[in-house]
Design a protein around this motif. Structure first.
Motif, PDB file in Angstrom:
ATOM      1  N   ARG A 245     -68.716   2.721  -8.582  1.00 26.37           N
ATOM      2  CA  ARG A 245     -67.749   1.674  -8.899  1.00 26.37           C
ATOM      3  C   ARG A 245     -66.748   2.260  -9.650  1.00 26.37           C
ATOM      4  O   ARG A 245     -65.413   2.034  -9.247  1.00 26.37           O
ATOM      5  N   ASN A 246     -67.008   2.732 -10.707  1.00 26.76           N
ATOM      6  CA  ASN A 246     -66.188   3.246 -11.621  1.00 26.76           C
ATOM      7  C   ASN A 246     -65.247   4.412 -11.266  1.00 26.76           C
ATOM      8  O   ASN A 246     -64.401   4.807 -11.680  1.00 26.76           O
ATOM      9  N   LEU A 247     -66.071   5.262 -10.273  1.00 28.98           N
ATOM     10  CA  LEU A 247     -65.456   6.624  -9.991  1.00 28.98           C
ATOM     11  C   LEU A 247     -64.362   6.297  -9.116  1.00 28.98           C
ATOM     12  O   LEU A 247     -63.301   6.820  -9.333  1.00 28.98           O
ATOM     13  N   LYS A 248     -64.178   4.853  -8.537  1.00 24.95           N
ATOM     14  CA  LYS A 248     -63.020   4.496  -7.635  1.00 24.95           C
ATOM     15  C   LYS A 248     -62.051   3.950  -8.499  1.00 24.95           C
ATOM     16  O   LYS A 248     -61.005   3.541  -7.881  1.00 24.95           O
ATOM     17  N   LYS A 249     -62.159   3.821  -9.885  1.00 23.73           N
ATOM     18  CA  LYS A 249     -61.262   2.736 -10.191  1.00 23.73           C
ATOM     19  C   LYS A 249     -60.004   3.724 -10.716  1.00 23.73           C
ATOM     20  O   LYS A 249     -60.085   4.916 -10.934  1.00 23.73           O
TER      21      LYS A 249
ATOM     22  N   ARG B  60     -57.538  -4.193 -15.559  1.00 23.94           N
ATOM     23  CA  ARG B  60     -58.492  -4.839 -14.352  1.00 23.94           C
ATOM     24  C   ARG B  60     -57.839  -5.177 -13.212  1.00 23.94           C
ATOM     25  O   ARG B  60     -58.304  -5.341 -12.143  1.00 23.94           O
ATOM     26  N   VAL B  61     -56.432  -4.428 -13.257  1.00 22.12           N
ATOM     27  CA  VAL B  61     -55.481  -4.883 -11.910  1.00 22.12           C
ATOM     28  C   VAL B  61     -55.018  -3.642 -11.713  1.00 22.12           C
ATOM     29  O   VAL B  61     -54.428  -2.879 -12.347  1.00 22.12           O
ATOM     30  N   LEU B  62     -54.927  -3.325 -10.518  1.00 20.60           N
ATOM     31  CA  LEU B  62     -54.122  -2.022  -9.869  1.00 20.60           C
ATOM     32  C   LEU B  62     -53.259  -2.596  -8.573  1.00 20.60           C
ATOM     33  O   LEU B  62     -53.530  -3.162  -7.684  1.00 20.60           O
ATOM     34  N   VAL B  63     -51.895  -2.431  -8.981  1.00 18.58           N
ATOM     35  CA  VAL B  63     -51.025  -2.505  -7.600  1.00 18.58           C
ATOM     36  C   VAL B  63     -50.704  -1.021  -7.120  1.00 18.58           C
ATOM     37  O   VAL B  63     -50.426  -0.085  -7.854  1.00 18.58           O
ATOM     38  N   ALA B  64     -50.609  -0.653  -5.758  1.00 13.43           N
ATOM     39  CA  ALA B  64     -50.483   0.478  -5.400  1.00 13.43           C
ATOM     40  C   ALA B  64     -49.657   0.429  -4.020  1.00 13.43           C
ATOM     41  O   ALA B  64     -50.219  -0.472  -3.447  1.00 13.43           O
ATOM     42  N   ALA B  65     -48.846   1.174  -3.938  1.00 15.90           N
ATOM     43  CA  ALA B  65     -48.223   1.367  -2.525  1.00 15.90           C
ATOM     44  C   ALA B  65     -47.690   2.719  -2.067  1.00 15.90           C
ATOM     45  O   ALA B  65     -47.514   3.489  -3.166  1.00 15.90           O
ATOM     46  N   ASN B  66     -47.386   3.009  -0.832  1.00 12.17           N
ATOM     47  CA  ASN B  66     -46.852   4.260  -0.706  1.00 12.17           C
ATOM     48  C   ASN B  66     -46.019   4.123   0.704  1.00 12.17           C
ATOM     49  O   ASN B  66     -46.350   3.392   1.499  1.00 12.17           O
ATOM     50  N   VAL B  67     -44.690   4.781   0.949  1.00 12.54           N
ATOM     51  CA  VAL B  67     -44.033   4.712   1.986  1.00 12.54           C
ATOM     52  C   VAL B  67     -44.008   6.177   2.436  1.00 12.54           C
ATOM     53  O   VAL B  67     -44.051   7.201   1.646  1.00 12.54           O
ATOM     54  N   ASN B  68     -43.999   6.415   3.581  1.00 14.52           N
ATOM     55  CA  ASN B  68     -43.767   7.661   4.276  1.00 14.52           C
ATOM     56  C   ASN B  68     -42.738   7.636   5.218  1.00 14.52           C
ATOM     57  O   ASN B  68     -42.629   6.871   6.047  1.00 14.52           O
ATOM     58  N   PHE B  69     -41.874   8.758   4.854  1.00 15.36           N
ATOM     59  CA  PHE B  69     -40.901   9.072   5.971  1.00 15.36           C
ATOM     60  C   PHE B  69     -41.081  10.298   6.701  1.00 15.36           C
ATOM     61  O   PHE B  69     -41.583  11.318   6.075  1.00 15.36           O
ATOM     62  N   TYR B 121     -51.085  -2.347  -1.788  1.00 14.95           N
ATOM     63  CA  TYR B 121     -52.409  -3.308  -2.019  1.00 14.95           C
ATOM     64  C   TYR B 121     -52.440  -3.853  -3.343  1.00 14.95           C
ATOM     65  O   TYR B 121     -51.972  -3.115  -4.219  1.00 14.95           O
ATOM     66  N   LEU B 122     -53.205  -4.625  -3.587  1.00 15.36           N
ATOM     67  CA  LEU B 122     -53.641  -5.218  -4.915  1.00 15.36           C
ATOM     68  C   LEU B 122     -54.957  -5.035  -5.254  1.00 15.36           C
ATOM     69  O   LEU B 122     -55.611  -5.715  -4.484  1.00 15.36           O
ATOM     70  N   ARG B 123     -55.493  -4.688  -6.425  1.00 15.05           N
ATOM     71  CA  ARG B 123     -56.928  -4.620  -6.491  1.00 15.05           C
ATOM     72  C   ARG B 123     -57.106  -5.204  -7.830  1.00 15.05           C
ATOM     73  O   ARG B 123     -56.466  -4.702  -8.920  1.00 15.05           O
ATOM     74  N   VAL B 124     -57.923  -6.307  -7.925  1.00 17.79           N
ATOM     75  CA  VAL B 124     -58.610  -6.831  -9.168  1.00 17.79           C
ATOM     76  C   VAL B 124     -59.890  -6.769  -9.293  1.00 17.79           C
ATOM     77  O   VAL B 124     -60.805  -6.974  -8.507  1.00 17.79           O
ATOM     78  N   ASN B 125     -60.496  -6.235 -10.403  1.00 17.25           N
ATOM     79  CA  ASN B 125     -61.873  -5.909 -10.928  1.00 17.25           C
ATOM     80  C   ASN B 125     -62.235  -6.973 -11.684  1.00 17.25           C
ATOM     81  O   ASN B 125     -61.845  -7.264 -12.757  1.00 17.25           O
ATOM     82  N   PHE B 126     -63.078  -7.939 -11.210  1.00 17.94           N
ATOM     83  CA  PHE B 126     -63.589  -8.898 -11.990  1.00 17.94           C
ATOM     84  C   PHE B 126     -65.121  -8.246 -12.459  1.00 17.94           C
ATOM     85  O   PHE B 126     -65.442  -7.198 -12.168  1.00 17.94           O
ATOM     86  N   ASN B 127     -65.757  -9.096 -13.384  1.00 15.85           N
ATOM     87  CA  ASN B 127     -66.975  -8.539 -13.820  1.00 15.85           C
ATOM     88  C   ASN B 127     -68.063  -8.301 -12.896  1.00 15.85           C
ATOM     89  O   ASN B 127     -68.639  -7.025 -12.951  1.00 15.85           O
ATOM     90  N   THR B 132     -59.830  -6.298  -3.125  1.00 15.66           N
ATOM     91  CA  THR B 132     -58.738  -5.507  -2.809  1.00 15.66           C
ATOM     92  C   THR B 132     -58.071  -6.238  -1.711  1.00 15.66           C
ATOM     93  O   THR B 132     -58.566  -6.584  -0.477  1.00 15.66           O
ATOM     94  N   LEU B 133     -56.488  -6.473  -1.783  1.00  9.28           N
ATOM     95  CA  LEU B 133     -55.862  -6.989  -0.825  1.00  9.28           C
ATOM     96  C   LEU B 133     -54.714  -6.624  -0.213  1.00  9.28           C
ATOM     97  O   LEU B 133     -54.093  -6.092  -1.301  1.00  9.28           O
ATOM     98  N   GLY B 134     -54.324  -6.514   0.759  1.00  9.69           N
ATOM     99  CA  GLY B 134     -53.379  -5.697   1.566  1.00  9.69           C
ATOM    100  C   GLY B 134     -53.715  -4.400   2.443  1.00  9.69           C
ATOM    101  O   GLY B 134     -54.678  -4.513   2.811  1.00  9.69           O
TER     102      GLY B 134
END
Lengths: 249, 399
Positions: A245-249, B60-69, B121-127, B132-134
């Motif tokens: 899990r942490n590997l992918k963070k 705990r939160v990751l927002v990631a995106a990429n565009v390709n041309f 996408y948006l990824r949120v890590n809870f305990n 991951t959504l998007g």
């Protein structure tokens, strides 16, 4: 009465033998020093090839269980940014994560002696190990002086259980604090293949720490230097840190 | 890009801009290809610019995106029929019962320059849960050239490590142990029945990791008899599938396998098995060897392969044209940052193969250059045997 000087000589020899710890004890102390309970560090790795090309990488390294669990995450250059290695059980189990594809791949243990990112360090160099205990018999072969530091010179020879590439390693361990200063690695052809030196040793949180390490391949004439930018021995891993899990963070 | 995606991208970007520092990076990739086939030469290639952004507003939160041309170069309009063996399509499109003037001689398609949202996408890590959504990268399975359990992507065995475009999905990961947990993936569709549902449970024993997988999804039904004789369009059908993966090592040799059994929910409820098994080993001098064998019951039999089997394969409805394949790959580090290798992709059903020596050179810290040459073996009417020789040069610079 004429036997008294001989007795004193024998007593002297016995006492000096008592002062000198045996090779196994020296190596155990060194291993404990190299493998603190846990740590978090940021390091740079500079690779210099025989043709003069140079690459500099930066990574965060986390260790626990006295080095048996290691997580290595690259920060730069961009071509390897986010690439992460998880090594468990002294690098017997290795997983690698590629962020662009979010793919985790388990590597076979045959790859643990392979170069990491083209450097002169391999996976097992990053993980501590019980190898000195289980894979080598060690003998004290003399004293030496390196940079004015008095060292024990110890020769390690493989046991049948050894699975790394070096059947013979010669170590120079500083007598004042058990810090290793120099290691010579000999390959199966008996040739001196690698030299590792430990420099700029500073005591951090009570632990003598080499802030610079240098590995030179004597056969390929390549070199890799690692420098510690920051290290924290008080860090303790949160539960589940050494996980996929942490590997992918 | 549809309006919803645009709003999503704008929202994510604004969120990341206001909440945390954004990390921008990416690469520029240029590829030139040359192909000699059927006494013709084709020169083509592309220029691809990928721009990534990542933001971590909190730990705990990751927002990631990429565009390709992607801009295509050289030959951009192709005749599909040039890339199919004549004996496969001529009986269908140029039947002797019709006069020459009514024969189909081309099926053109054009590559257009594209600008697209590859991932957002948006990824949120809870305990005890990761959400991951998007539009996100999804990568399942342990195989190298083929992944039967990966219903979301269709790898090209000729370039299996190349990144795949993102999948619109909601993904939930529940870690149960350090080595595994439960993953649920849901991709949206018109209704619940047509949505793709995927569940994977992962765990480990000793030096082995394994998964158990289940899915319900819609795929194209192989309805070619009806297409051919009754003029019906290919239709979709729901599949239920179960399978699993295993990866580990035996005596220092890396081994892996994947098995996937899918059953049609309607029509004749036919079952298809798909499986892959592979092994790899790295010698102490750095020489790496990998071999993988693949079996796909949904592929065609060599004596019965038709034009529609090719189309079925080209549109990604099945992972292979025929049923049994072997993939072999080896490389050796020949110098500083240079690997020389060769791969062979063999169709064991029609006894044809593609063989490709290649060189990968890490030119500088952020640049790689790869050169491939490929040649084919086999009879003229086989999958690979009819293909000509080709060259490919790819240069990628990261920033």
């Amino acid at each position: 009465m004429k036997n008294i000087p001989i007795l004193f000589c024998l007593l002297g020899v016995w006492l000096s033998a008592q002062e000198q710890p045996d090779a196994r004890e020296i190596v155990n102390q060194m291993t404990r020093l190299l493998n603190p309970a846990s740590s978090r560090s940021t390091m740079t790795q500079t690779i210099q090839t025989s043709s003069g090309q140079q690459r500099t990488l930066e990574f965060d390294m986390y260790t626990a269980d006295s080095g048996r669990s290691v997580l290595l995450r690259y920060n730069r250059p961009t071509s390897v940014k986010g690439q992460t290695f998880l090594m468990l059980n002294n690098a017997e189990d290795i997983w690698t994560y590629f962020p662009r594809t979010r793919r985790v791949r388990k590597l076979a243990s045959s790859s643990k002696n392979q170069k990491v990112q083209g450097s002169d360090f391999n996976f097992s160099d990053f993980s501590s190990s019980d190898m000195w205990e289980s894979d080598y018999t060690v003998h004290l072969v003399g004293d030496s002086v390196i940079h004015k530091d008095r060292c024990w010179k110890i020769e390690a020879r493989e046991t049948p259980s050894n699975d790394n590439d070096y059947p013979r390693i010669v170590l120079f361990v500083r007598q004042t604090d058990y810090s290793p200063l120099l290691m010579w690695y000999f390959n199966r052809d008996g040739r001196h293949e690698k030299t590792m030196t430990f420099n700029h040793i500073e005591t951090i949180d009570g632990i003598p720490t080499a802030k610079a390490m240098h590995m030179r391949n004597e056969l390929e004439f390549s070199e890799t230097s690692m420098e510690v930018i920051d290290i924290d021995y008080h860090w303790t891993p949160p539960p589940g840190f050494f996980s996929e899990r942490n590997l992918k963070k | 890009m549809n309006p919803a995606s645009k709003r999503c991208l704008v929202g994510l970007t604004l969120l990341s801009l206001v909440s945390a520092q954004v990390d921008w990076f990416g690469y520029l990739e240029s590829e030139w290809d040359r192909l000699a086939m059927n006494a013709r030469e084709y020169n083509f290639g592309y220029l691809k610019y990928r721009l990534d952004m990542e933001s971590r507003p909190t730990d705990r939160v990751l927002v990631a995106a990429n565009v390709n041309f992607q801009q295509y170069l050289g030959e951009t309009t192709w005749n599909l029929l040039d890339f199919l063996p004549g004996p496969i399509w001529k009986p269908e499109l140029q039947p002797s019962t019709l006069p020459d003037s009514l024969w189909v001689t081309e099926y053109p398609f054009t590559y257009h320059d594209t600008l697209y949202l590859d991932n957002a996408y948006l990824r949120v890590n809870f305990n005890h849960l990761d959400v991951t959504l998007g539009k996100q990268p999804v990568s399942l399975g342990t195989g190298y050239a083929w992944n039967p359990v990966d219903i979301f992507n269709y790898k090209n065995p000729v370039d299996p490590t190349y990144e795949q475009t993102g999948i619109q999905a909601l993904r939930l990961d529940v870690p149960l142990t350090d080595r595994g947990g439960l993953t649920a993936i849901l991709t949206p569709a018109g209704g619940w029945d047509s949505a793709t549902k995927y569940i994977q449970w992962k765990s480990g024993i000793g030096s082995f990791d394994f998964t158990l997988n289940w899915s319900q999804y819609e795929g194209v039904y192989r309805w070619w008899d009806y297409v051919l004789y009754a003029g019906l369009a290919p239709t979709t059908t729901r599949y239920r599938a179960v399978g699993g993966t295993l990866v580990g090592e035996l005596f220092g040799v890396g081994v892996w396998t994947e098995v996937w059994r899918k059953t049609q929910a309607a029509f004749d409820k036919k079952e298809f098995w798909e499986a892959v098994a592979g092994a790899d080993y790295t010698f102490s001098n750095g020489w790496y060897v990998l071999n993988e064998v693949y079996r796909n019951e949904q592929g065609a039999l060599p004596e019965a392969v038709t034009l529609y089997d090719y189309l079925f394969y080209f549109n990604g409805s099945t992972h292979s044209l025929m049923q049994t394949y072997d993939f072999f790959y080896t490389f050796y580090p020949v110098g500083d940052f240079v690997n020389a290798g060769i791969f062979a992709l063999a169709n064991l059903d029609d006894h044809s193969a593609l063989v490709s020596p290649q060189i990968e050179w890490n030119l500088y810290e952020n640049g790689t250059l790869t050169l491939w040459y490929s040649t084919s073996l086999g009879k003229a009417d086989t999958e690979f045997g009819w293909q000509g020789d080709g060259w490919r040069l790819r240069l990628r610079t990261y920033f």
